[in-house]
Design a protein around this motif. Structure first.
Motif, short mmCIF file in Angstrom:
data_model
loop_
_atom_site.label_atom_id
_atom_site.label_comp_id
_atom_site.label_asym_id
_atom_site.label_seq_id
_atom_site.Cartn_x
_atom_site.Cartn_y
_atom_site.Cartn_z
N ALA A 76 10.13 3.82 3.28
CA ALA A 76 9.31 3.80 4.50
C ALA A 76 9.01 5.24 4.90
N ALA A 77 7.75 5.64 4.79
CA ALA A 77 7.41 7.06 4.88
C ALA A 77 6.44 7.39 6.00
N LYS A 78 6.55 8.61 6.48
CA LYS A 78 5.56 9.18 7.37
C LYS A 78 4.28 9.42 6.57
N HIS A 79 3.14 9.11 7.18
CA HIS A 79 1.86 9.26 6.47
C HIS A 79 0.93 10.12 7.31
N GLN A 80 0.60 11.31 6.77
CA GLN A 80 -0.27 12.23 7.49
C GLN A 80 -1.56 12.55 6.74
N SER A 81 -1.52 12.47 5.41
CA SER A 81 -2.72 12.76 4.63
C SER A 81 -2.54 12.23 3.21
N PHE A 82 -3.57 12.40 2.40
CA PHE A 82 -3.52 11.96 1.02
C PHE A 82 -2.44 12.69 0.23
N PHE A 83 -2.10 13.90 0.66
CA PHE A 83 -1.15 14.70 -0.10
C PHE A 83 0.25 14.12 -0.07
N ASP A 84 0.65 13.46 1.02
CA ASP A 84 2.00 12.88 1.03
C ASP A 84 2.09 11.72 0.05
N ILE A 85 0.98 11.00 -0.17
CA ILE A 85 0.96 9.96 -1.20
C ILE A 85 1.24 10.58 -2.56
N ILE A 86 0.56 11.68 -2.84
CA ILE A 86 0.71 12.36 -4.13
C ILE A 86 2.14 12.85 -4.33
N LEU A 87 2.72 13.46 -3.31
CA LEU A 87 4.08 13.99 -3.44
C LEU A 87 5.11 12.88 -3.58
N ILE A 88 4.96 11.82 -2.82
CA ILE A 88 5.91 10.71 -2.90
C ILE A 88 5.80 10.01 -4.26
N TYR A 89 4.56 9.75 -4.69
CA TYR A 89 4.39 9.08 -5.98
C TYR A 89 4.96 9.93 -7.12
N SER A 90 4.75 11.23 -7.05
CA SER A 90 5.26 12.12 -8.10
C SER A 90 6.78 12.10 -8.19
N ALA A 91 7.42 11.90 -7.03
CA ALA A 91 8.87 12.00 -6.98
C ALA A 91 9.59 10.72 -7.40
N LEU A 92 8.88 9.60 -7.42
CA LEU A 92 9.51 8.31 -7.71
C LEU A 92 9.18 7.85 -9.13
N PRO A 93 10.14 7.28 -9.83
CA PRO A 93 9.90 6.87 -11.22
C PRO A 93 9.02 5.64 -11.38
N LYS A 94 9.09 4.70 -10.45
CA LYS A 94 8.35 3.44 -10.59
C LYS A 94 7.97 2.93 -9.21
N SER A 95 7.00 3.56 -8.61
CA SER A 95 6.65 3.19 -7.24
C SER A 95 5.36 2.39 -7.20
N LYS A 96 5.25 1.60 -6.15
CA LYS A 96 4.02 0.87 -5.86
C LYS A 96 3.87 0.85 -4.34
N PHE A 97 2.64 0.96 -3.87
CA PHE A 97 2.38 1.14 -2.46
C PHE A 97 1.81 -0.12 -1.83
N ILE A 98 2.18 -0.35 -0.57
CA ILE A 98 1.45 -1.29 0.27
C ILE A 98 0.21 -0.54 0.74
N MET A 99 -0.98 -1.06 0.43
CA MET A 99 -2.20 -0.31 0.76
C MET A 99 -3.23 -1.23 1.40
N LYS A 100 -4.16 -0.63 2.12
CA LYS A 100 -5.21 -1.43 2.75
C LYS A 100 -6.16 -1.96 1.67
N ARG A 101 -6.61 -3.20 1.87
CA ARG A 101 -7.39 -3.91 0.87
C ARG A 101 -8.67 -3.16 0.48
N GLU A 102 -9.25 -2.44 1.44
CA GLU A 102 -10.51 -1.76 1.16
C GLU A 102 -10.42 -0.78 0.00
#
Length: 250
Positions: A76-102
């Motif tokens: 469960a992460a703080k979300h401020q910009s696209f860059f935190d997605i990139i950093l979190i995804y890079s750090a995790l071996p097998k991640s998947k995100f809950i994302m808006k359908r659009e």
């Protein structure tokens, strides 16, 4: 003059990362079509390029603190910009995100997000979204990994106080998994909107996990306290000094 040069570098950076997205998507396409591992490899490779380019071109370095989880947990992460997605995804071996359908309809991004197992939800209908979220998560549990959710539901600018939505708590309760809170300061340098990117050090921090089995209200309070307190500390460390104010849209 310095601002103008940084703005131009920021614009070039944005152009290059999206050009690179197309290049990586095409290069990894044969592998991605036959295996989700190919899609995951493409996403990790692109994220690594973005991090390198940000440091080299616009002076935005990055740091991951704490210990990223490798087991099946809720993140469960703080979300401020696209860059935190990139950093979190890079750090995790097998991640998947809950994302808006659009986002499913975004070229390349949507197709690869679906291929790596991201779970789209309709944010406009909260009850239906949570029900669908749980069903999708449960149906995908045969493939272990880290499920990433943004408890506030959207990007929140630094200095803005916005509520934590119950969806993360429902997932925590129903999945019966530990939750790893994540704080960040990336919005200080990479804003929610706009072109300009500031030099500095963007940080995401994986904090001690919240053990499974806590009551919903207790979990939500502990999660918000952990993420908001540490995010504010990281932003202050980055030179951000504005006091939090309520989000007028909340």
């Amino acid at each position: 003059m310095r601002y103008a040069f940084q703005w131009l570098r920021s614009l070039l950076f944005i152009v290059l990362i999206y050009v690179a997205m197309v290049v990586y998507a095409i290069a990894f396409l044969p592998w991605a079509l036959v295996s989700s591992r190919g899609a995951s490899a493409a996403a990790h490779a692109w994220c690594a390029f973005v991090k390198w380019l940000a440091a080299w071109l616009i002076g935005l370095k990055n740091e991951v603190r704490g210990t990223p989880p490798t087991d099946e947990v809720l993140v469960a992460a703080k979300h401020q910009s696209f860059f935190d997605i990139i950093l979190i995804y890079s750090a995790l071996p097998k991640s998947k995100f809950i994302m808006k359908r659009e986002l499913l309809y975004a070229p390349i991004l949507g197709q690869y997000a679906k291929r790596i197992g991201c779970i789209p939800v309709n944010r406009g209908k909260r009850a239906e979204a949570i029900k669908k979220m749980l069903a999708d998560v449960q149906s995908g549990k045969a493939e272990p990994g880290q499920l990433v959710i943004y408890p506030q539901g959207t990007r929140i600018n630094p200095g803005i106080k916005a509520p934590y939505k119950v969806g993360s708590g429902v997932l925590y309760r129903e999945l019966g998994q530990d939750c790893v809170p994540v704080a960040c300061n990336v919005g200080v340098f990479w804003p929610k909107r706009g072109i300009y990117r500031k030099p500095g050090k963007a940080v995401v921090e994986f904090m001690p996990r919240i053990k499974a089995g806590k009551p919903l209200d207790e979990f939500m309070a502990e999660l918000e306290q952990a993420v908001e307190t540490r995010s504010n500390e990281l932003m202050a460390e980055a030179g951000f000094t504005e006091l939090p104010t309520p989000d007028s849209k909340s």
